[in-house]
Design a protein around this motif. Structure first.
Motif, PDB file in Angstrom:
ATOM      1  N   ILE A  10       0.848  -1.188   0.000  1.00  8.81           N
ATOM      2  CA  ILE A  10       0.000   0.000   0.000  1.00  8.81           C
ATOM      3  C   ILE A  10       0.879   1.230   0.000  1.00  8.81           C
ATOM      4  O   ILE A  10       1.552   1.536   0.986  1.00  8.81           O
ATOM      5  N   ARG A  11       0.881   1.916  -1.126  1.00 12.28           N
ATOM      6  CA  ARG A  11       1.699   3.122  -1.241  1.00 12.28           C
ATOM      7  C   ARG A  11       0.988   4.302  -0.589  1.00 12.28           C
ATOM      8  O   ARG A  11      -0.220   4.485  -0.756  1.00 12.28           O
ATOM      9  N   ALA A  12       1.739   5.099   0.155  1.00 14.06           N
ATOM     10  CA  ALA A  12       1.159   6.278   0.799  1.00 14.06           C
ATOM     11  C   ALA A  12       0.599   7.219  -0.254  1.00 14.06           C
ATOM     12  O   ALA A  12       1.145   7.341  -1.357  1.00 14.06           O
ATOM     13  N   ALA A  68      -6.402   9.140  -2.620  1.00  5.59           N
ATOM     14  CA  ALA A  68      -6.345   7.873  -1.897  1.00  5.59           C
ATOM     15  C   ALA A  68      -4.995   7.217  -2.112  1.00  5.59           C
ATOM     16  O   ALA A  68      -4.218   7.617  -2.967  1.00  5.59           O
ATOM     17  N   ARG A  69      -4.752   6.183  -1.315  1.00  9.00           N
ATOM     18  CA  ARG A  69      -3.518   5.427  -1.437  1.00  9.00           C
ATOM     19  C   ARG A  69      -3.679   4.361  -2.520  1.00  9.00           C
ATOM     20  O   ARG A  69      -4.786   3.962  -2.845  1.00  9.00           O
ATOM     21  N   ASP A  70      -2.545   3.925  -3.073  1.00 10.40           N
ATOM     22  CA  ASP A  70      -2.557   2.898  -4.104  1.00 10.40           C
ATOM     23  C   ASP A  70      -2.170   1.549  -3.497  1.00 10.40           C
ATOM     24  O   ASP A  70      -1.256   1.479  -2.676  1.00 10.40           O
ATOM     25  N   THR A  71      -2.847   0.502  -3.940  1.00  5.70           N
ATOM     26  CA  THR A  71      -2.565  -0.843  -3.450  1.00  5.70           C
ATOM     27  C   THR A  71      -2.266  -1.765  -4.620  1.00  5.70           C
ATOM     28  O   THR A  71      -2.998  -1.774  -5.613  1.00  5.70           O
ATOM     29  N   ILE A  72      -1.177  -2.538  -4.491  1.00  2.00           N
ATOM     30  CA  ILE A  72      -0.822  -3.552  -5.480  1.00  2.00           C
ATOM     31  C   ILE A  72      -0.692  -4.892  -4.765  1.00  2.00           C
ATOM     32  O   ILE A  72      -0.058  -4.977  -3.710  1.00  2.00           O
ATOM     33  N   TYR A  73      -1.288  -5.928  -5.348  1.00  2.00           N
ATOM     34  CA  TYR A  73      -1.206  -7.268  -4.780  1.00  2.00           C
ATOM     35  C   TYR A  73      -0.169  -8.082  -5.551  1.00  2.00           C
ATOM     36  O   TYR A  73      -0.133  -8.050  -6.784  1.00  2.00           O
ATOM     37  N   VAL A  74       0.659  -8.804  -4.812  1.00  2.00           N
ATOM     38  CA  VAL A  74       1.666  -9.659  -5.433  1.00  2.00           C
ATOM     39  C   VAL A  74       1.548 -11.069  -4.856  1.00  2.00           C
ATOM     40  O   VAL A  74       1.176 -11.254  -3.694  1.00  2.00           O
ATOM     41  N   VAL A  75       1.876 -12.043  -5.688  1.00  2.00           N
ATOM     42  CA  VAL A  75       1.747 -13.461  -5.339  1.00  2.00           C
ATOM     43  C   VAL A  75       3.114 -14.118  -5.444  1.00  2.00           C
ATOM     44  O   VAL A  75       4.100 -13.463  -5.803  1.00  2.00           O
ATOM     45  N   PRO A  76       3.232 -15.407  -5.103  1.00  2.00           N
ATOM     46  CA  PRO A  76       4.547 -16.059  -5.132  1.00  2.00           C
ATOM     47  C   PRO A  76       5.299 -15.850  -6.443  1.00  2.00           C
ATOM     48  O   PRO A  76       4.718 -15.851  -7.528  1.00  2.00           O
ATOM     49  N   ASP A  77       6.617 -15.650  -6.291  1.00  2.00           N
ATOM     50  CA  ASP A  77       7.533 -15.403  -7.409  1.00  2.00           C
ATOM     51  C   ASP A  77       7.243 -14.091  -8.121  1.00  2.00           C
ATOM     52  O   ASP A  77       7.510 -13.932  -9.313  1.00  2.00           O
ATOM     53  N   GLN A  78       6.704 -13.137  -7.362  1.00  2.00           N
ATOM     54  CA  GLN A  78       6.564 -11.765  -7.839  1.00  2.00           C
ATOM     55  C   GLN A  78       7.186 -10.822  -6.820  1.00  2.00           C
ATOM     56  O   GLN A  78       7.244 -11.115  -5.624  1.00  2.00           O
ATOM     57  N   LYS A  79       7.633  -9.684  -7.337  1.00  2.00           N
ATOM     58  CA  LYS A  79       8.210  -8.641  -6.482  1.00  2.00           C
ATOM     59  C   LYS A  79       7.621  -7.302  -6.873  1.00  2.00           C
ATOM     60  O   LYS A  79       7.533  -6.978  -8.061  1.00  2.00           O
ATOM     61  N   VAL A  80       7.179  -6.532  -5.887  1.00  2.00           N
ATOM     62  CA  VAL A  80       6.719  -5.178  -6.147  1.00  2.00           C
ATOM     63  C   VAL A  80       7.832  -4.220  -5.760  1.00  2.00           C
ATOM     64  O   VAL A  80       8.465  -4.365  -4.713  1.00  2.00           O
ATOM     65  N   VAL A  81       8.083  -3.255  -6.630  1.00  2.00           N
ATOM     66  CA  VAL A  81       9.152  -2.286  -6.424  1.00  2.00           C
ATOM     67  C   VAL A  81       8.553  -0.882  -6.450  1.00  2.00           C
ATOM     68  O   VAL A  81       7.846  -0.517  -7.409  1.00  2.00           O
TER      69      VAL A  81
END
Length: 350
Positions: free
Chosen positions: A217-219, A226-239
């Motif tokens: 959840i990005r400020a 509003a804040r931004d939300t990104i969902y990540v699952v196995p073998d993923q990376k959020v940068v």
């Protein structure tokens, strides 16, 4: 209304004022010492009274100016009133750093519950540790990192604060989400395993997932509602890029990001500047470059249970780098990669 006033102020704030604002915001999102809220309120009221007294000459000048021109005093904050709003916000931080503000803990807890008391684990460079939290969550804390956590969890959420890097194996509890505060951002899960890298001096914040699903959840930015939300699952990376404020998702081998707590170092086309930071943190050395262009060269390699000198000897086998290690200072030199277009070349592989 308060949000609109704040955003309006931020739009015309100086760079220095923005920096102070960021420090205040970061403070409020971290654990604070607990104090008597009644004493805090009285101290804050006294400070606001002194600010009001200091503002009276400026406000009187505004009124006189309005009388001479036949106008009226506008309700929107003029510079003096902007200063009052700013001083009020800054005063909270001043009081808090003196250990007299505990509003955050009291407001975060449901009625009738005692405020949380936070403990802290800090690892200097060259050290790692494992922390077992009260809910059964296991945290492996990397070198040059700090974790703040409550002795017990209560209320609707489990919240901890991280500076640096840690691998989390979170005990699942669907009724009580687990939240990691990294600066102004959050990583939120119910129960999963993942790595978070959030060093202050790094250009990015990263979260790589091994099992389960993680929400980053990005400020909210000043211009965003509003804040931004990104969902990540196995073998993923959020940068998250601190410079551009952009979020991106990459495909990775998630288990590579859990390797450091098993005494392994893994570099995948990693810029030598990042390799240098890792060596500094893991082996407690200071790294220098003879030629700054070497920072852009990329390195791919895996190391397991090896000393710094053993790692350097292996890197030297690429015939692209030489090293000088004196006391706790490491100098990297050599031909390196093509100085003109380092990013276009195939990474040097060990």
């Amino acid at each position: 209304m308060e949000r609109e006033v704040l955003h309006a102020w931020l739009a015309q704030a100086t760079e220095e004022e923005r920096l102070v604002y960021d420090e205040i915001r970061l403070f409020w999102q971290g654990p604070k010492p607990v104090a008597n809220p009644a004493d805090t309120a009285r101290a804050f009221d006294r400070l606001l009274a002194r600010i009001d007294e200091a503002e009276q000459p400026a406000l009187a000048g505004e009124a006189a100016e309005a009388d001479e021109t036949g106008g009226r005093v506008v309700a929107l904050p003029r510079p003096a009133r902007w200063r009052r709003l700013w001083l009020a916000a800054a005063s909270v931080a001043v009081l808090a750093t003196g250990g007299t503000v505990a509003y955050r803990q009291y407001l975060a807890q449901p009625s009738g519950l005692a405020p949380l008391s936070y403990e802290e684990r800090t690892n200097p460079r060259g050290t790692k540790s494992k922390v077992l939290l009260a809910d059964g969550t296991a945290v492996w804390l990397n070198a040059d990192s700090r974790l703040s956590f409550p002795a017990t969890f209560s209320g609707a959420r489990r919240e901890v604060y991280l500076e640096g890097e840690a691998f989390f194996d979170v005990k699942r509890n669907e009724q009580m989400p687990f939240i990691i505060h990294v600066g102004t951002h959050e990583v939120r899960v119910l129960g999963t395993s993942f790595n978070v890298k959030a060093y202050k001096e790094d250009d990015a914040v990263e979260t790589a997932v091994v099992t389960g699903r993680v929400a980053f959840i990005r400020a909210a930015l000043p211009a965003a509602a509003a804040r931004d939300t990104i969902y990540v699952v196995p073998d993923q990376k959020v940068v998250y890029s601190k410079a551009s404020h952009e979020l991106r998702v990459e495909q990775v081998n998630g288990r590579d990001y859990a390797s450091w707590n098993q005494r392994s170092l893994i570099f995948q086309a990693t810029p030598l500047a990042e390799v240098a930071k890792t060596l500094e943190r893991q082996y407690n050395v200071t790294v220098r470059f003879e030629d700054e262009r070497l920072r852009n060269c990329r390195l791919t390699g895996r190391f397991k249970d090896q000393s710094l000198r053993e790692v350097l000897r292996l890197i030297e086998m690429t015939r692209a780098f030489d090293f000088e290690l004196q006391n706790s200072t490491l100098l990297i030199k050599g031909l390196g990669c093509d100085a003109e277009t380092p990013e276009s070349l195939k990474p040097l592989t060990i």
